[in-house]
Scaffold this motif. Structure first.
Motif, mmCIF file in Angstrom:
data_model
loop_
_atom_site.group_PDB
_atom_site.id
_atom_site.type_symbol
_atom_site.label_atom_id
_atom_site.label_comp_id
_atom_site.label_asym_id
_atom_site.label_seq_id
_atom_site.Cartn_x
_atom_site.Cartn_y
_atom_site.Cartn_z
ATOM 1 N N PHE A 62 61.360 -90.340 -0.450
ATOM 2 C CA PHE A 62 61.204 -89.110 0.321
ATOM 3 C C PHE A 62 62.473 -88.844 1.133
ATOM 4 O O PHE A 62 63.079 -89.770 1.685
ATOM 5 C CB PHE A 62 60.014 -89.194 1.279
ATOM 6 C CG PHE A 62 58.690 -89.384 0.599
ATOM 7 C CD1 PHE A 62 57.974 -88.293 0.131
ATOM 8 C CD2 PHE A 62 58.153 -90.653 0.435
ATOM 9 C CE1 PHE A 62 56.748 -88.464 -0.496
ATOM 10 C CE2 PHE A 62 56.926 -90.833 -0.186
ATOM 11 C CZ PHE A 62 56.221 -89.737 -0.660
ATOM 12 N N VAL A 63 62.825 -87.578 1.231
ATOM 13 C CA VAL A 63 63.857 -87.127 2.161
ATOM 14 C C VAL A 63 63.152 -86.284 3.216
ATOM 15 O O VAL A 63 62.483 -85.297 2.885
ATOM 16 C CB VAL A 63 64.941 -86.307 1.450
ATOM 17 C CG1 VAL A 63 65.935 -85.740 2.463
ATOM 18 C CG2 VAL A 63 65.660 -87.163 0.410
ATOM 19 N N VAL A 64 63.292 -86.701 4.463
ATOM 20 C CA VAL A 64 62.561 -86.054 5.552
ATOM 21 C C VAL A 64 63.551 -85.396 6.503
ATOM 22 O O VAL A 64 64.573 -85.992 6.874
ATOM 23 C CB VAL A 64 61.702 -87.078 6.311
ATOM 24 C CG1 VAL A 64 60.925 -86.394 7.442
ATOM 25 C CG2 VAL A 64 60.736 -87.784 5.359
ATOM 26 N N LYS A 65 63.252 -84.170 6.884
ATOM 27 C CA LYS A 65 64.035 -83.451 7.885
ATOM 28 C C LYS A 65 63.078 -82.834 8.902
ATOM 29 O O LYS A 65 61.917 -82.569 8.599
ATOM 30 C CB LYS A 65 64.882 -82.358 7.222
ATOM 31 C CG LYS A 65 65.929 -82.876 6.240
ATOM 32 C CD LYS A 65 66.716 -81.730 5.621
ATOM 33 C CE LYS A 65 67.746 -82.254 4.620
ATOM 34 N NZ LYS A 65 68.524 -81.143 4.005
ATOM 35 N N ALA A 66 63.604 -82.599 10.100
ATOM 36 C CA ALA A 66 62.797 -81.975 11.147
ATOM 37 C C ALA A 66 63.674 -81.056 11.980
ATOM 38 O O ALA A 66 64.901 -81.200 12.024
ATOM 39 C CB ALA A 66 62.151 -83.042 12.026
#
Length: 592
Positions: A62-66
């Motif tokens: 997973f690649v997670v951004k916020a």
């Protein structure tokens, strides 16, 4: 990697990555300064993303951004963490890797998750009770949060290769680097001699975001001590231990990839608070939080994904002796890849029988239970052995999602291979607003041991199985037992078992408060006092509490950190459908 000496902790101990270590940790795709830039007191929407040391295992599934609304997307590191299930044919352990990410925020945060395997066929976010439905476009899903949540993000129903996201509240206070009462670990990987950090009385161990401590943190024979921060305890034997201690607080830590042992052990201690602890285990006996012979314990906001019991409450075992009472677990999520989400009883002292009493589980989501051994099943297992007596237990507002293998309830007075004697019984259990939605539950079990060691006075109210409320006056064939509708097996040594709908009064008498009329706290230290009452109350209140304390009206748990010493007259109350009882309590707040 840094080494901290265990001596000299009476002064401020600062451990921070420096020099070459500054390059040893990184925030994937962003700088640690991002946290400082977003950590502005005047900002309504704030986001803090902590670094992860470069030596820590990263998962690329997973690649997670916020981001805050309208802001720039910022990468969130994703750790690789081990989980374990049991091969039912061989008994061997099956180790799988899952993904874990974390961030801190206030206001609103938007989260974007990209799946490396391609287009997302379906996605869900659990607990389902939060009602979070992501927007899916190709290989990416997005959603927003307005309050802290611990979440499982699952693609195409995969509960093992999933992503766990811990969206924490921002830390309101953080210790200074030169505080003489703080043992400080800054970003980087840290070790201590013998992989054991003994915390002295009056000290705070602070693990900053981006700090990884490869050591067990031990509170033994101490008072007024804390472990806080957004750091990680990893790759050690056991996470944290509280033994023979008082006024201990654990808050905000991630425990992962332990070699052996429990994430948190609480033994023969008083006034202990465990808050916002996130636990993952894949080792043998990989329990989450185990409480032995302790009093006035509050566990709240925790996420437990464990390779053995998530929460266990016992009397005597090992060097711990005595009753266990006044334990509250609330607002938490439990995921048992092995054994029970909740286990109670089992261990005790037949030579001097003990009691486990005044236990509350409130507002709990159970996401998984997988246990091939029938004798070790039960999302809630109340199994007194070793002459234990379990009494006065409340289980309320609990949502059990469909699990893989096990039972919803197992209440069994028993003597198994760990016991020198059977338990004395189970008394006065109130299960209210328990729901199970699924198809994999085996038959629930309630069995007393004999006529002298029974299960007595268990009330289920508003028990809903796949949307159907099970109660004694429900429409069913006249020759069916109510237990058939769960289904549940109850033997002849179960007395006064009732199933009520939500409209039926659970008691015909008003409550009587049974908790003590006096309580003692310490200024600026965590405090817990559980208001208990007879006649199955459904709400509580308190007037006159000192600043820093509040009462949970659903559980009767008075908790917090009182600030000003003094004697405070407090009036507590408990209410059911018949009436309200009050009692005066003298709450003394002592100087530390």
């Amino acid at each position: 990697m840094n080494d901290t000496q265990s001596t000299g902790l009476s002064r401020r101990t600062v451990i921070q990555a420096a020099g070459a270590a500054a390059a040893a940790y990184s925030l994937v795709g962003t700088a640690a300064g991002t946290a400082a830039a977003d950590d502005r007191p005047e900002a309504a929407d704030r986001l803090v993303i902590h670094p992860v040391p470069g030596s820590m295992p990263i998962n690329t599934t997973f690649v997670v951004k916020a981001r805050t609304p309208g802001g720039q997307w910022k990468p969130v590191p994703v750790l690789r963490v081990g989980t374990k299930t049991i091969n039912e044919k061989t008994g061997g352990g099956i180790i799988r890797q899952t993904s874990v990410a974390g961030l801190d925020f206030t206001g609103t945060v938007e989260v974007q998750v990209t799946w490396s395997k391609g287009a997302i066929p379906s996605a869900r976010i659990r607990p389902l009770s939060y009602g979070i439905t992501p927007e899916v476009s190709g290989d990416t899903l997005t959603f927003s949060l307005t309050e802290p949540r611990n979440l499982s993000i699952e693609i195409d129903g995969d509960i093992y290769g999933n992503l766990q996201l811990h969206a924490n509240p921002i830390e309101m206070t953080r210790p200074e680097a030169d505080d003489p009462d703080v043992i400080y670990f800054g970003p980087g990987v840290h070790t201590v001699p013998n992989n054991l950090l003994q915390v002295p009385s009056g000290k705070t161990v602070y693990l900053a975001g981006g700090a990884v401590l490869k050591a067990q943190v031990s509170f033994k024979n101490v008072e007024n001590a804390r472990l806080t921060g957004r750091g990680i305890i990893a790759e050690t034997d056991g996470g944290t231990t509280v033994a023979f201690s008082k006024n201990i607080e654990i808050d905000g830590i991630l425990v992962m990839n332990l070699k052996t042992g429990y994430s948190c052990t609480i033994g023969q201690s008083k006034q202990v608070t465990v808050r916002n602890l996130h636990s993952y285990s894949s080792g043998q006996w990989g329990d989450g939080i185990d409480v032995f012979s302790s009093e006035d314990v509050l566990i709240e906001g925790v996420w437990m994904r464990n390779s053995d019991d998530c929460i266990a409450i016992y009397a005597h075992r090992w060097d711990y002796y005595g009753d266990c009472r006044n334990v509250t677990v609330r607002n938490s999520t439990l995921w048992a890849d092995v054994a029970h989400p909740v286990n109670m009883g089992t261990h005790g002292n037949p030579e001097k029988p003990e009691t486990i009493e005044n236990i509350v589980f409130s507002n709990i989501d159970i996401l998984q239970h997988r246990e091939p051994q029938v004798l070790y099943q039960g999302c809630f297992a109340l199994n007194p052995g070793d002459s234990n007596l379990i009494r006065n237990v409340r289980i309320q507002d609990v949502r059990v999602e469909d699990f893989t293998w096990g039972q919803l309830i197992n209440m069994r007075v028993m003597a198994n291979r760990y016991n020198a004697a059977p338990g004395r019984g189970i008394q006065n259990v109130y299960v209210r607003n328990l729901t199970y939605d699924g198809t994999h539950a085996n038959m629930a079990i309630m069995t007393g041991y004999n006529a002298d060691r029974p299960i007595d006075s268990v009330t289920f109210q508003n028990l809903a199985i796949n949307g159907t409320v099970v109660y004694d006056k429900m429409r069913k064939p006249g020759w069916y037992l109510t237990t058939d509708m769960v289904p549940m097996y109850a033997n002849e040594h179960v007395k006064n078992l009732r199933f009520l709908d939500s409209a039926t009064a659970a008691s015909t008498t008003a409550p009587e408060i049974t908790s003590a009329g006096e309580a003692t706290a310490t200024a600026r230290q965590v405090f817990n006092h559980l208001v208990t009452a007879s006649a199955l109350p459904t709400s509580f209140s308190a007037e006159g509490l000192p600043k820093g304390l509040d009462i949970d009206t659903a559980t009767g748990q008075i908790s917090g950190t009182p600030q000003v010493p003094g004697a405070y007259p407090v009036t507590v109350s408990a209410t059911n459908s018949v009436g309200t009882a009050t009692k005066s309590v003298t709450l003394t707040v002592q100087h530390p």
